[in-house]
Write a protein that holds these residues in place. Sequence first.
Motif, PDB file in Angstrom:
ATOM      1  N   PHE A  93       0.921  -1.337   0.165  1.00  0.00           N
ATOM      2  CA  PHE A  93      -0.034  -0.139  -0.006  1.00  0.00           C
ATOM      3  C   PHE A  93       0.648   1.243  -0.157  1.00  0.00           C
ATOM      4  O   PHE A  93       0.756   2.217  -0.995  1.00  0.00           O
ATOM      5  CB  PHE A  93      -1.003   0.008   1.026  1.00  0.00           C
ATOM      6  CG  PHE A  93      -1.828   1.073   1.382  1.00  0.00           C
ATOM      7  CD1 PHE A  93      -2.699   1.562   0.414  1.00  0.00           C
ATOM      8  CD2 PHE A  93      -1.368   2.382   2.150  1.00  0.00           C
ATOM      9  CE1 PHE A  93      -3.577   2.402   0.613  1.00  0.00           C
ATOM     10  CE2 PHE A  93      -2.109   3.288   2.476  1.00  0.00           C
ATOM     11  CZ  PHE A  93      -3.340   3.498   1.542  1.00  0.00           C
ATOM     12  N   PHE A  94       1.817   1.367   0.970  1.00  0.00           N
ATOM     13  CA  PHE A  94       2.460   2.523   0.984  1.00  0.00           C
ATOM     14  C   PHE A  94       3.556   2.816  -0.173  1.00  0.00           C
ATOM     15  O   PHE A  94       3.807   4.001  -0.646  1.00  0.00           O
ATOM     16  CB  PHE A  94       3.365   2.706   2.281  1.00  0.00           C
ATOM     17  CG  PHE A  94       2.376   2.869   3.681  1.00  0.00           C
ATOM     18  CD1 PHE A  94       1.819   4.012   3.779  1.00  0.00           C
ATOM     19  CD2 PHE A  94       2.298   1.799   4.326  1.00  0.00           C
ATOM     20  CE1 PHE A  94       0.865   4.358   4.847  1.00  0.00           C
ATOM     21  CE2 PHE A  94       1.369   2.113   5.449  1.00  0.00           C
ATOM     22  CZ  PHE A  94       0.619   3.094   5.646  1.00  0.00           C
ATOM     23  N   SER A  95       4.080   1.697  -0.986  1.00  0.00           N
ATOM     24  CA  SER A  95       5.010   1.802  -1.944  1.00  0.00           C
ATOM     25  C   SER A  95       4.048   2.160  -2.984  1.00  0.00           C
ATOM     26  O   SER A  95       4.699   2.717  -4.130  1.00  0.00           O
ATOM     27  CB  SER A  95       5.800   0.504  -2.182  1.00  0.00           C
ATOM     28  OG  SER A  95       4.733  -0.390  -2.809  1.00  0.00           O
ATOM     29  N   MET A  96       2.784   2.325  -3.246  1.00  0.00           N
ATOM     30  CA  MET A  96       1.935   2.663  -4.190  1.00  0.00           C
ATOM     31  C   MET A  96       2.630   3.992  -4.353  1.00  0.00           C
ATOM     32  O   MET A  96       2.187   4.801  -5.410  1.00  0.00           O
ATOM     33  CB  MET A  96       0.325   2.545  -3.847  1.00  0.00           C
ATOM     34  CG  MET A  96       0.008   1.108  -4.340  1.00  0.00           C
ATOM     35  SD  MET A  96      -0.372   1.137  -5.975  1.00  0.00           S
ATOM     36  CE  MET A  96      -1.816   2.140  -6.207  1.00  0.00           C
ATOM     37  N   PHE A  97       2.586   4.802  -3.492  1.00  0.00           N
ATOM     38  CA  PHE A  97       3.028   6.437  -3.545  1.00  0.00           C
ATOM     39  C   PHE A  97       4.329   6.665  -4.166  1.00  0.00           C
ATOM     40  O   PHE A  97       4.752   7.785  -4.212  1.00  0.00           O
ATOM     41  CB  PHE A  97       2.757   7.045  -2.436  1.00  0.00           C
ATOM     42  CG  PHE A  97       1.242   7.105  -1.938  1.00  0.00           C
ATOM     43  CD1 PHE A  97       0.395   7.647  -2.193  1.00  0.00           C
ATOM     44  CD2 PHE A  97       0.947   5.872  -1.071  1.00  0.00           C
ATOM     45  CE1 PHE A  97      -1.109   7.321  -1.851  1.00  0.00           C
ATOM     46  CE2 PHE A  97      -0.486   5.519  -0.619  1.00  0.00           C
ATOM     47  CZ  PHE A  97      -1.401   6.420  -0.941  1.00  0.00           C
ATOM     48  N   CYS A  98       5.112   5.558  -4.389  1.00  0.00           N
ATOM     49  CA  CYS A  98       6.494   5.762  -4.954  1.00  0.00           C
ATOM     50  C   CYS A  98       6.491   5.586  -6.375  1.00  0.00           C
ATOM     51  O   CYS A  98       5.504   5.247  -6.713  1.00  0.00           O
ATOM     52  CB  CYS A  98       7.393   4.561  -4.245  1.00  0.00           C
ATOM     53  SG  CYS A  98       7.388   4.771  -2.316  1.00  0.00           S
ATOM     54  N   SER A  99       7.571   5.966  -6.785  1.00  0.00           N
ATOM     55  CA  SER A  99       7.894   5.861  -8.358  1.00  0.00           C
ATOM     56  C   SER A  99       7.527   4.133  -8.474  1.00  0.00           C
ATOM     57  O   SER A  99       8.276   3.412  -7.659  1.00  0.00           O
ATOM     58  CB  SER A  99       9.300   6.174  -8.892  1.00  0.00           C
ATOM     59  OG  SER A  99      10.279   5.793  -8.180  1.00  0.00           O
ATOM     60  N   ALA A 100       7.433   3.807  -9.722  1.00  0.00           N
ATOM     61  CA  ALA A 100       7.281   2.373 -10.202  1.00  0.00           C
ATOM     62  C   ALA A 100       8.227   1.386  -9.824  1.00  0.00           C
ATOM     63  O   ALA A 100       8.126   0.325  -9.172  1.00  0.00           O
ATOM     64  CB  ALA A 100       6.774   2.045 -11.459  1.00  0.00           C
TER      65      ALA A 100
END
Length: 236
Positions: A93-100
């Motif tokens: 979930f939180f890595s969704m807000f990072c670059s791909a």
Amino acid sequence: MSFSCKIVCSIFYLFLFHNDLKAQEIVESFYQDSLTNGEFSNLKSEFGNHKTVIADYEKQMLIALSYFPELKDVKIVFRLRNRKTPLATRPTFFSMFCSAKKRTYVITISKKSTNYLNTIIFKNLNYNAQIGVLGHELSHISDYLNKGFGKMVVIAKNELLSPTEVDKREFNTDLDCINHGLGFQLLDWSINVRENLKRANWLGAVNLSNDEKSERYMNPSTIMEVLSKHPLYQEH
């Protein structure tokens, strides 16, 4: 446009897009003893970085990963859980807000499902088919590398509201797996699933209807047609 024409166009579009990605040669069948100790060590060194693997399935995972060199530096966690769906791939979930490329992706492998679907969970597939379904899941991650937050939200929405879009995405994911060089392994998975379930078509764990027209995941006959026309597989 006929179904066959669509297949051919899709093959060549994906092939042109991915033809610089193939790391390994085309192999028809992998077995438990396919890798020497040296080859296993080399794969682990080259493709095991940033990966959390499951010890019992490490060889299958490394073989599949070797066909996806674009994922070398991507964080991927393989985990076992009790789930109805045999396998599923999602970013955390939180890595969704990072670059791909900086996301962490989780491939969840079911260790126990319903009585009916237990026949096709990972441990009950043959070795080559296990690599094929891992290739399908890694193809999802390869696709996610080209999608920002907004497009990932659209995918999540479609999974809830648009079965037709899910059909298209899963079908194209199979094509992507073939383009990465794991076509024979995908074929083994497609056959293995249908034999174990004793059904001609497989529409996914949450859609067990008897619809034989929809093709969310490629049927064996479709995969064989694709392989027969695909430039990577002509020598086979």
